[in-house]
Write a protein that holds these residues in place. Structure first.
Motif, short mmCIF file in Angstrom:
data_model
loop_
_atom_site.label_atom_id
_atom_site.label_comp_id
_atom_site.label_asym_id
_atom_site.label_seq_id
_atom_site.Cartn_x
_atom_site.Cartn_y
_atom_site.Cartn_z
N UNK A 130 107.89 -5.87 31.03
CA UNK A 130 108.98 -6.36 30.44
C UNK A 130 108.87 -7.18 29.14
N UNK A 131 107.83 -8.19 29.37
CA UNK A 131 107.47 -8.99 28.24
C UNK A 131 107.33 -8.43 26.91
N UNK A 132 106.42 -7.49 26.99
CA UNK A 132 106.00 -6.56 25.92
C UNK A 132 107.15 -5.92 25.15
N UNK A 133 107.62 -5.20 25.84
CA UNK A 133 108.84 -4.42 25.08
C UNK A 133 109.75 -5.43 24.62
N UNK A 134 110.22 -6.13 25.33
CA UNK A 134 111.18 -7.34 24.97
C UNK A 134 110.75 -8.21 23.87
N UNK A 135 109.59 -8.38 23.58
CA UNK A 135 109.15 -9.17 22.31
C UNK A 135 109.01 -7.97 21.34
N UNK A 136 108.66 -6.74 21.37
CA UNK A 136 108.77 -5.69 20.38
C UNK A 136 110.29 -5.45 19.89
N UNK A 137 110.98 -5.58 20.85
CA UNK A 137 112.52 -5.32 20.37
C UNK A 137 113.02 -6.60 19.71
N UNK A 138 112.61 -7.80 19.92
CA UNK A 138 113.16 -8.87 19.43
C UNK A 138 112.50 -8.80 18.09
N UNK A 139 111.27 -8.67 17.84
CA UNK A 139 110.56 -8.60 16.34
C UNK A 139 111.46 -7.59 15.62
N UNK A 140 111.67 -6.54 16.20
CA UNK A 140 112.19 -5.31 15.31
C UNK A 140 113.69 -5.80 14.97
N UNK A 141 114.55 -6.89 15.37
CA UNK A 141 115.84 -6.93 15.08
C UNK A 141 115.73 -7.92 13.88
N UNK A 142 116.95 -7.99 13.04
CA UNK A 142 117.10 -9.08 11.91
C UNK A 142 117.20 -10.37 12.49
N UNK A 143 117.11 -11.51 11.82
CA UNK A 143 117.01 -12.96 12.35
C UNK A 143 118.30 -13.18 12.63
#
Length: 725
Positions: free
Chosen positions: A524-537
């Motif tokens: 959960x934490x890994x994919x959430x961090x990836x999804x958050x990093x892929x979004x614009x600020x």
């Protein structure tokens, strides 16, 4: 052709249900207005299209023994406007059926199973194959029909049918009132002829509106003998008198075929919506749409002309507005659905984390209670119920110090800032008046909010091995029974052994739960961090994902705290970033050359964890080889050592553990750096890791920021050219 009774709540696909109160108010205003019959009926047709749905509306009135269109709104074909219908016609068309039966008729197909009449073919060609026909009735007698027309796929709701029937009632009442008034003032003949001419005008317009002109002409040549100022302006003349002197329709017409159609309809006594282009005074072309009827009494043709170009501009503007409204509605609906889906996902994750925490508390053999900053109880597990005799329902919401007065005497709940044992409770004390004195291993730890401030706490209680306290307590009675049976007292070493066995059993259970929770939280934490990093600020979803991360990290901290409570005597694994010194010198030459960010061999014990972190490491710029056991990783290093710059090994590997794999790698490739991934309960000492060549550690579940920091320490990103080393 089929005609069926109207049924409420048809399938979705037509106009949305109208707002009845505003439509009713407008209908009553039209009924009260002092306007002549034609204008009143046209306004009702416009209101029917706007409020009750459909593409067009028409009111048919009986004249000379036939139903004829008297007023309409929307675009209707000339063949239909020129048609008449019998008052008792049973041929299947809905207008005569509604008039004769006095009931609302719903019709869906024109001319099915027979040769359709011209008006039915024209309606079908205009995609007006659906019809809702409502009778106009006064004192139980039909005086006309209100019909709504739309495409074949059009459906209506019960509210729309009710509104159409309401408008039919208003139309019938208005007709009765106006005709009664006309008869009372004694001007029936002249005014009826005038109103019938007005009734032939288009239902989408009204008297005096800009873009509409009136005229009278003589047949057969259609020579103008009267015109108003509005018609003169439409054709570019300054006033009506000059228009009548200079304008000859047959000479100013710009299309011969349209002129022939006009003359043909006029010869039959009625013109209905014929479009004819005329050259204005400045030789520009104005396309006029004409309606009118032959006035037999005065031997003139009376009618109106509408500037079609203006209508088309308005229709185009209306179409653009509808398109913009549809786009905005779709965007709003899409954003609402997306926000709702994201909120539901966050709620599911929070519920899952809450379930994990509650399951861990329920499975823990030690008594566990959670409390708020004010000291009020929020959790009370089953072990604590058995220990204290107090049920969960009795204590939730109460102050912990009042529930367990013996605890309040030993610790300041309000001043809790860090984890602390409670040695005072090891002496026999009664936690509350209903409990016998007993000693406890007790631990308090704070629960922190998103800003890291203490927002409550967690209490863990374990009863110590009981010792004699007084002759009258439970332990005293047990000793007396043993002495009476000639049994010896248990040695202190035996009591300590039993206590350790119970604690070790609890630790084994906690370790089993920890691995399951680590896998859930890690993914959960890994994919959430990836999804958050892929979004614009600036994306709002980034903040929502941050809330998921906070909840996941709090769940991870809570699990580690429970594990720490369960096995406090064992040595914890080294912290991330604790880099052991090399136990021996590196023989051989320098390490093989590395690429921009390096090549990593990831030896993961779980396939799901391995796939997740391989994707994350790829996104950080690394080339990744994945091995799912220690033997596979060792084989790759033996056959292709030049393809690996760093080894990340999970301690929970088979048949070789991560530490054993690191030891083998040290013997095979002494210069290869190793990061060892550990569970919170893995008993790995810093000294043992040093001998295996481990350079850094990563505690599970992995955090993207912690792993990135460890990688930067071992494989730092390349410096831009020109910077000093």
């Amino acid at each position: 052709m089929t005609a069926d009774r109207a049924t409420p709540d048809q399938e979705a696909g037509g106009s949305p249900p109208p707002s009845v109160p505003p439509s009713l108010r407008r209908a009553l205003e039209l009924l009260a207005a002092r306007r002549e019959e034609g204008s009143f009926l046209r306004d009702l047709c416009r209101l029917a299209v706007e409020a009750a749905g459909g593409a067009a509306a028409v009111i048919l009135l009986p004249r000379q023994g036939r139903l004829r269109p008297a007023a309409w709104a929307g675009t209707l074909p000339p063949a239909f406007l020129a048609a008449t219908f019998g008052l008792e016609d049973d041929s299947g068309q809905p207008f005569s059926q509604a008039y004769h039966s006095g009931s609302t008729i719903w019709h869906t197909r024109w001319g099915e199973g027979m040769a359709p009449p011209p008006w039915a073919t024209a309606l079908r060609d205009e995609k007006l194959s659906a019809c809702l026909a409502v009778p106009l009735q006064v004192a139980g007698r039909s005086v006309g029909v209100l019909a709504l027309l739309g495409p074949a796929e059009w459906r209506f709701s019960s509210e729309q049918q009710d509104l159409a029937e309401l408008l039919a009632v208003v139309a019938a009442a208005g007709l009765a009132a106006r005709r009664e008034k006309e008869e009372g003032v004694g001007r029936r003949e002249n005014e009826t002829q005038s109103r019938e001419a007005v009734a032939a005008a288009p239902g989408i317009l009204w008297e005096g509106e800009a873009g509409v002109g009136r005229f009278q002409a003589r047949l057969p040549g259609f020579c103008l003998i009267a015109a108003d100022e509005a018609l003169a302006r439409l054709l570019g003349w300054p006033e009506a008198d000059s228009l009548l002197r200079e304008f000859v329709p047959s000479q100013r017409v710009a299309e011969a075929a349209a002129w022939e159609r006009l003359l043909a309809q006029a010869a039959r006594g009625r013109v209905a919506g014929v479009e004819v282009p005329f050259r204005r005074r400045d030789d520009t072309v104005a396309t006029l749409r004409l309606w009118g009827e032959w006035d037999e009494a005065r031997k003139v043709f009376a009618g109106v002309a509408v500037d079609v170009s203006r209508c088309r501009d308005l229709e185009e503007e209306l179409s653009k507005l509808r398109q913009s409204h549809r786009v905005l509605k779709e965007r709003y609906l899409g954003a609402s659905l997306l926000s709702q889906a994201e909120q539901e996902e966050v709620n599911r994750e929070l519920a899952r984390e809450r379930q994990v925490a509650e399951s861990a508390l329920a499975a823990c053999e030690a008594g566990v209670a959670a409390f708020t900053r004010e000291g009020r109880v929020t959790h009370w597990n089953r072990s604590l119920e058995a220990l204290t005799g107090l049920r969960r329902e009795e204590v939730l919401g109460r102050e912990l110090g009042r529930v367990l007065p013996g605890l309040a005497a030993a610790v300041d709940l309000q001043g809790l800032r860090e984890t602390q044992p409670l040695p005072d409770l090891r002496r026999p004390v009664p936690l509350h008046p209903g409990m016998p004195p007993a000693g406890y291993d007790a631990l308090l730890t704070p629960l922190r909010d998103d800003q890291g401030e203490a927002d409550g706490g967690l209490l863990v209680l374990r009863p110590l091995a009981q010792v004699p306290a007084s002759p009258g307590d439970v332990c005293g009675r047990d000793i007396g029974e043993r002495v009476g049976r000639g049994l010896s007292l248990p040695a202190p070493e035996e009591g300590e052994r039993l206590r350790r066995e119970r604690l070790e059993a609890l630790g084994s259970l906690a370790a089993s739960l920890a691995r399951d929770f680590d896998q859930i939280l890690g993914v959960m934490l890994g994919y959430t961090e990836m999804a958050q990093a892929a979004l614009p600020k600036e994306d709002p979803a980034k903040a929502r994902l941050a809330q998921v991360l906070k909840a996941g990290r709090r769940g991870r901290d809570l699990v580690q705290q429970i594990l720490a409570f369960s096995r406090p005597w064992e040595r914890r694994p080294p912290a991330p970033g604790a880099q052991p010194e090399k136990a021996r010198e590196e023989p051989g030459g320098p390490a093989p050359p590395r690429q921009a960010r390096g090549r990593i061999l990831l030896a993961a014990g779980e396939e799901s964890q391995g796939a997740l972190w391989r994707e994350i490491l790829h996104s950080l710029g690394f080339e990744v080889h994945l091995a799912l056991n220690g033997q596979e990783a060792l084989e790759l290093l033996r056959t292709r050592p030049q393809e690996v710059d760093l080894l990340i090994a999970d301690q929970d590997l088979a048949p070789l553990s991560g530490l054993d794999l690191a030891q083998e790698v040290w013997s095979l490739l002494p210069g290869l750096p190793v990061i060892l991934s550990l569970d919170p309960l893995d008993l790995v000492t810093l000294e043992r890791a040093k001998t295996a060549g481990v350079q850094d550690f990563a505690l599970k579940p992995w955090s993207l920021s912690e792993l990135t920091a460890a990688l930067d320490r071992i494989l730092p990103p390349p410096r831009p050219k020109g910077l000093a080393s």
